[in-house]
Write a protein that holds these residues in place. Structure first.
Motif, PDB file in Angstrom:
ATOM      1  N   THR A 128       0.661  -1.235   0.140  1.00  0.00           N
ATOM      2  CA  THR A 128       0.131  -0.491  -0.242  1.00  0.00           C
ATOM      3  C   THR A 128       0.668   1.348   0.019  1.00  0.00           C
ATOM      4  O   THR A 128       2.073   1.308   0.831  1.00  0.00           O
ATOM      5  CB  THR A 128      -0.751  -0.194   1.248  1.00  0.00           C
ATOM      6  OG1 THR A 128      -1.323  -1.708   0.873  1.00  0.00           O
ATOM      7  CG2 THR A 128      -1.242   0.904   1.239  1.00  0.00           C
TER       8      THR A 128
ATOM      9  N   PHE B 191      -4.481   3.081  -1.091  1.00  0.00           N
ATOM     10  CA  PHE B 191      -5.312   2.043  -0.313  1.00  0.00           C
ATOM     11  C   PHE B 191      -7.270   2.703  -0.354  1.00  0.00           C
ATOM     12  O   PHE B 191      -7.068   3.749  -0.338  1.00  0.00           O
ATOM     13  CB  PHE B 191      -5.781   2.517   1.567  1.00  0.00           C
ATOM     14  CG  PHE B 191      -6.482   1.736   2.275  1.00  0.00           C
ATOM     15  CD1 PHE B 191      -6.895   0.434   2.580  1.00  0.00           C
ATOM     16  CD2 PHE B 191      -7.094   2.225   3.436  1.00  0.00           C
ATOM     17  CE1 PHE B 191      -7.466  -1.150   3.290  1.00  0.00           C
ATOM     18  CE2 PHE B 191      -7.826   1.833   3.829  1.00  0.00           C
ATOM     19  CZ  PHE B 191      -7.824  -0.159   3.770  1.00  0.00           C
TER      20      PHE B 191
ATOM     21  N   ASP C 140     -10.867   1.729   1.200  1.00  0.00           N
ATOM     22  CA  ASP C 140     -11.457   0.965   2.371  1.00  0.00           C
ATOM     23  C   ASP C 140     -12.798   0.110   1.544  1.00  0.00           C
ATOM     24  O   ASP C 140     -13.523   0.312   0.699  1.00  0.00           O
ATOM     25  CB  ASP C 140     -11.937   2.234   3.390  1.00  0.00           C
ATOM     26  CG  ASP C 140     -12.809   0.997   5.215  1.00  0.00           C
ATOM     27  OD1 ASP C 140     -11.511   0.455   5.613  1.00  0.00           O
ATOM     28  OD2 ASP C 140     -13.584   1.296   4.753  1.00  0.00           O
ATOM     29  N   ALA C 141     -13.406  -0.987   2.437  1.00  0.00           N
ATOM     30  CA  ALA C 141     -14.211  -1.928   1.816  1.00  0.00           C
ATOM     31  C   ALA C 141     -15.494  -0.845   1.811  1.00  0.00           C
ATOM     32  O   ALA C 141     -16.491  -1.018   0.675  1.00  0.00           O
ATOM     33  CB  ALA C 141     -14.971  -2.720   2.572  1.00  0.00           C
ATOM     34  N   THR C 142     -16.264   0.336   2.490  1.00  0.00           N
ATOM     35  CA  THR C 142     -16.849   1.394   2.943  1.00  0.00           C
ATOM     36  C   THR C 142     -16.870   2.123   1.738  1.00  0.00           C
ATOM     37  O   THR C 142     -17.904   2.375   1.041  1.00  0.00           O
ATOM     38  CB  THR C 142     -17.391   2.146   3.930  1.00  0.00           C
ATOM     39  OG1 THR C 142     -15.801   2.790   4.194  1.00  0.00           O
ATOM     40  CG2 THR C 142     -16.714   1.296   4.890  1.00  0.00           C
TER      41      THR C 142
ATOM     42  N   TYR D 114      -5.173   7.270   0.677  1.00  0.00           N
ATOM     43  CA  TYR D 114      -6.133   5.718   0.600  1.00  0.00           C
ATOM     44  C   TYR D 114      -7.436   6.804   0.258  1.00  0.00           C
ATOM     45  O   TYR D 114      -6.779   8.677   0.060  1.00  0.00           O
ATOM     46  CB  TYR D 114      -6.438   5.730   2.855  1.00  0.00           C
ATOM     47  CG  TYR D 114      -6.239   7.328   3.253  1.00  0.00           C
ATOM     48  CD1 TYR D 114      -7.537   8.326   3.551  1.00  0.00           C
ATOM     49  CD2 TYR D 114      -5.407   7.929   3.983  1.00  0.00           C
ATOM     50  CE1 TYR D 114      -7.774   9.782   4.105  1.00  0.00           C
ATOM     51  CE2 TYR D 114      -5.378   8.785   4.872  1.00  0.00           C
ATOM     52  CZ  TYR D 114      -6.450   9.785   4.390  1.00  0.00           C
ATOM     53  OH  TYR D 114      -6.570  10.941   5.419  1.00  0.00           O
TER      54      TYR D 114
END
Length: 323
Positions: free
Chosen positions: A2, A223, A225-227, A272
């Motif tokens: 990452t 990165f 995130d799953a959300t 991210y």
């Protein structure tokens, strides 16, 4: 692996230098310049829908110069043949074999000017090279190299003698944007330069082509995130169920939105993705992938307005009510 915060900071610094360099040529158009470099570093292509004389060719050349790459301009016309773009095999009497002569598509930045003026057969010649970065002639595959980006243009005003781009081809463009006319201050600067015979500023070569490939690979490590994935999936589904839409965004559109959001985040110095990255890119990445219902189109509904409504009705991760 990452992306680290330090790598994100360096990415943002390089990105700003790229944008600043091209701004010396395309005055007052930072937004579309950022869009072009976001597409390039996301390994995607850009569709510009604009009237003539707004600097589309200058943008393509400036982007190529900033990454020490080559640029070619292809003027699309009704009599343009697929081989005029990709290249042709010519018989060499001395060797007794066919030799492939590369077309203008073999370049770092390819400006496909007024792409909708060519026949559908000629337009289709770009599909393979835009998707896979290669040209196949007589069963032999010829890579166009990397980095590779198509900047295509079409005139939204004059439609006589044009062929509408099919949905399959529109889907190949990562983003769609418009340069538009310069503001008053920028226009005055352009006129002053022309009056005094000042040559347009040279675009500094910020990166090598090899470094562009490395940065594109680095952008993929941002990165997510799953959300965020869930949010993008809900946005895509909302475009398919919208009342005014006959054909919503595809899975390719969802992948494109995530890919562009990663580059956008890195360009702002983040390692991210946040919901605002997705929101800011939803319209340029998704709007051209929608097909409106004829009645809605007749009533003045646009794909951009549909995306704006979808963003309002689809809450981002932080705003969702737990339950």
């Amino acid at each position: 692996m990452t992306m680290t915060p330090d790598q994100a900071a360096r990415f943002a610094d390089v990105f700003e230098r790229l944008v600043h360099g091209v701004e010396q040529v395309l005055l007052g158009k930072q937004h579309v310049i950022r869009t072009a470099f976001t597409a390039l570093l996301s390994e995607g292509h850009l569709l510009l829908e604009d009237v003539p004389g707004t600097g589309k060719t200058s943008l393509a050349r400036a982007v190529a110069e900033s990454v020490r790459g080559s640029s070619n301009r292809i003027q699309f016309t009704p009599d343009l043949l697929p081989g005029d773009i990709t290249g042709v095999s010519i018989y060499d009497q001395r060797s007794g074999a066919f030799e492939f002569h590369r077309g203008p598509v073999f370049s770092t930045i390819v400006l496909a000017d007024e792409i909708n003026r060519a026949s559908p057969k000629t337009q289709a010649a770009l599909l393979e090279v835009m998707e896979e970065g290669q040209v196949t002639a007589d069963g032999v595959t010829h890579p166009v190299g990397s980095p590779f980006m198509v900047i295509a243009t079409q005139n939204p005003v004059e439609q006589a003698g044009t062929y509408r781009l099919p949905e399959a081809q529109l889907d190949r463009f990562l983003m769609k944007a418009s340069i538009g006319y310069p503001d008053h201050a920028s226009t005055v600067r352009i006129l002053e330069g022309a009056l005094h015979g000042t040559q347009p500023a040279r675009v500094p070569a910020v990166l090598s082509a090899e470094t562009v490939v490395e940065l594109a690979a680095l952008a993929r490590t941002v990165f997510v995130d799953a959300t965020i994935n869930d949010y993008v999936s809900r946005l895509i589904e909302a475009t398919r169920t919208a009342q005014e839409v006959r054909l919503g965004a595809s899975v390719r559109g969802a992948l494109a939105l995530i890919r562009a959001a990663k580059t956008h985040a890195a360009a702002l110095g983040r390692h991210y993705v946040i919901p605002d990255d997705v929101k800011s890119l939803a319209e340029p990445v998704l709007a051209h992938r929608l097909l409106l219902d004829p009645e809605a189109e007749f009533e003045g509904v646009t794909t951009s307005s549909v995306i704006a409504q979808v963003l309002i009705e689809t809450p981002p991760p932080g705003d969702r009510v737990a339950g």
